[in-house]
Design an enzyme around this catalytic site. Structure first.
Site, PDB file in Angstrom:
ATOM      1  N   ARG A   1       3.514   2.465   8.109  1.00 55.81           N
ATOM      2  CA  ARG A   1       5.155   1.744   7.770  1.00 55.81           C
ATOM      3  C   ARG A   1       5.451   1.246   9.446  1.00 55.81           C
ATOM      4  NH1 ARG A   1       5.606   2.761   2.891  1.00 55.81           N
ATOM      5  NH2 ARG A   1       6.421   4.153   1.996  1.00 55.81           N
TER       6      ARG A   1
ATOM      7  N   GLU B   1      11.919  -5.307   5.180  1.00 58.21           N
ATOM      8  CA  GLU B   1      11.540  -5.268   4.290  1.00 58.21           C
ATOM      9  C   GLU B   1      12.278  -6.329   3.154  1.00 58.21           C
ATOM     10  OE1 GLU B   1       8.175  -3.192   3.031  1.00 58.21           O
ATOM     11  OE2 GLU B   1       7.255  -2.493   4.547  1.00 58.21           O
TER      12      GLU B   1
ATOM     13  N   HIS C   1       3.474  -5.176   1.206  1.00 55.31           N
ATOM     14  CA  HIS C   1       3.623  -4.217   0.984  1.00 55.31           C
ATOM     15  C   HIS C   1       3.048  -4.240  -0.356  1.00 55.31           C
ATOM     16  CE1 HIS C   1       5.690  -0.374   2.191  1.00 55.31           C
ATOM     17  NE2 HIS C   1       4.855   0.174   1.480  1.00 55.31           N
TER      18      HIS C   1
HETATM   19  C1  GLV Z   1       3.855   2.798  -0.250  1.00 55.48           C
HETATM   20  O1  GLV Z   1       3.967   2.421   0.353  1.00 55.48           O
HETATM   21  C2  GLV Z   1       3.574   3.868  -1.019  1.00 55.48           C
HETATM   22  O2  GLV Z   1       4.390   5.110   0.147  1.00 55.48           O
HETATM   23  O3  GLV Z   1       2.958   4.765  -1.017  1.00 55.48           O
END
Ligand code: GLV
Length: 306
Positions: free
Chosen positions: A226, A254, A273
């Site tokens: 994160r 994001e 992401h």
């Molecule tokens: C992606 O960021 C997840 O949390 O699976």
């Protein structure tokens, strides 16, 4: 003539439903859940049917107020590993289960391994030399056994990343807040690559700061956890200093805002992401297992602590 009047008539019992409340390709979950959960109705949101039929919701971006309108809700099954956007406590005692799909862990491990190979083989150096028509006559030689990959946040996914890198001959170190054999700064110092997989919580906000990045020296940080677990101002400073590169899949905000300085830095790779993709084909079976666990009165693995 039969005595119809004396036979008890079973009351109509509506099938209990699993609601798939995802915005992207909800239909791709349907077959996997139907196959793995016979006896359940599988419905796709937006749902306007009777609210008492919904027993399970499969979702990521959850509207807690809407969930509260389902009086028979028994579980929330997340379609992602991270759970920082969910107010888990607000749903208690209903279990909220994060998705830990081995296929997603492999996806993340492959993303990480690609970048570890890219930089440890010097492909970035060759690409930059090529743009100047330069033949690199003495490429830096670093075999996997010369390179250490540190995984910060060595949980279920981190362990797969460690095993994948180890399998390819890299040295590895795992570091978790709950289990470590050295200080976090020594961990950064001992790593050539630090892969960040720490989940975001109040305790991990800006966990990685100037001090840690300085200890990484000329190394590389790969953030697939994160964005907010790494102090972005400190990261930008480190990138203007010694840090060789940052591969960033996650950000404080994001999508990454258009005016972010990160877009301009020459030693940053930005991906949207995308490191760990949820594949409904494999994830549906994992979600179904959690639902079966709850049905049998057990607490599924990967239930988030409240
Ligand atoms: C992606 O960021 C997840 O949390 O699976």
């Amino acid at each position: 003539m039969g005595d119809f009047g004396s036979s008890p008539i079973a009351p109509y019992c509506a099938p209990m439903a699993v609601l798939i409340d995802v915005t992207e390709h909800p239909e791709s979950w349907v077959n996997g859940l139907r196959e793995n959960l016979p006896g359940f109705e599988i419905v796709v949101g937006p749902y306007n049917g009777p609210s008492d039929e919904i027993e399970y919701v499969v979702a990521w971006d959850v509207n807690i107020d809407r969930l509260r309108t389902y009086p028979n809700l028994k579980g929330l099954l997340l379609t992602m590993a991270g759970y920082d956007r969910i107010e888990v406590k607000a749903l208690a005692p209903i279990p909220v289960v994060r998705l830990v799909d081995p296929a997603m862990a492999d996806d993340i491990a492959q993303y990480v391994l690609s970048w570890v190979i890219h930089f440890s083989r010097g492909f970035d150096i060759f690409a930059s030399a090529q743009s100047d028509r330069t033949w690199v006559s003495e490429p830096p030689i670093r075999f996997p056994s010369d390179v250490t990959v540190g995984v910060l946040g060595a949980g279920a996914i981190g362990k797969v990343v460690l095993a994948t890198c180890e399998y390819h001959g890299f040295n590895t170190i795992g570091w978790s807040r709950s289990s470590h054999d050295r200080s976090m700064t020594s961990f950064f110092e001992a790593s050539d690559f630090v892969v960040n997989l720490v989940p975001l919580s109040p305790a991990t906000e800006s966990l990685v700061g100037a001090n840690e990045l300085e200890r990484l020296g000329n190394g590389i940080i790969i953030n697939v956890g994160r964005g907010r677990t790494v102090d972005q101002t400190a990261l930008i400073e480190a990138l203007k200093g010694d840090l060789r590169w940052a591969v960033l899949d996650v950000f404080e905000v994001e999508p990454l805002p258009h005016d972010s300085e990160l877009w301009e830095l020459p030693n940053v790779t930005i991906t949207p992401h995308d490191a760990g993709r949820t594949n409904p084909l494999t994830a549906a079976a994992v979600v179904a297992t959690s639902i079966r666990e709850i049905e049998s009165g057990r607490r599924p693995a990967n239930t988030i602590e409240t």
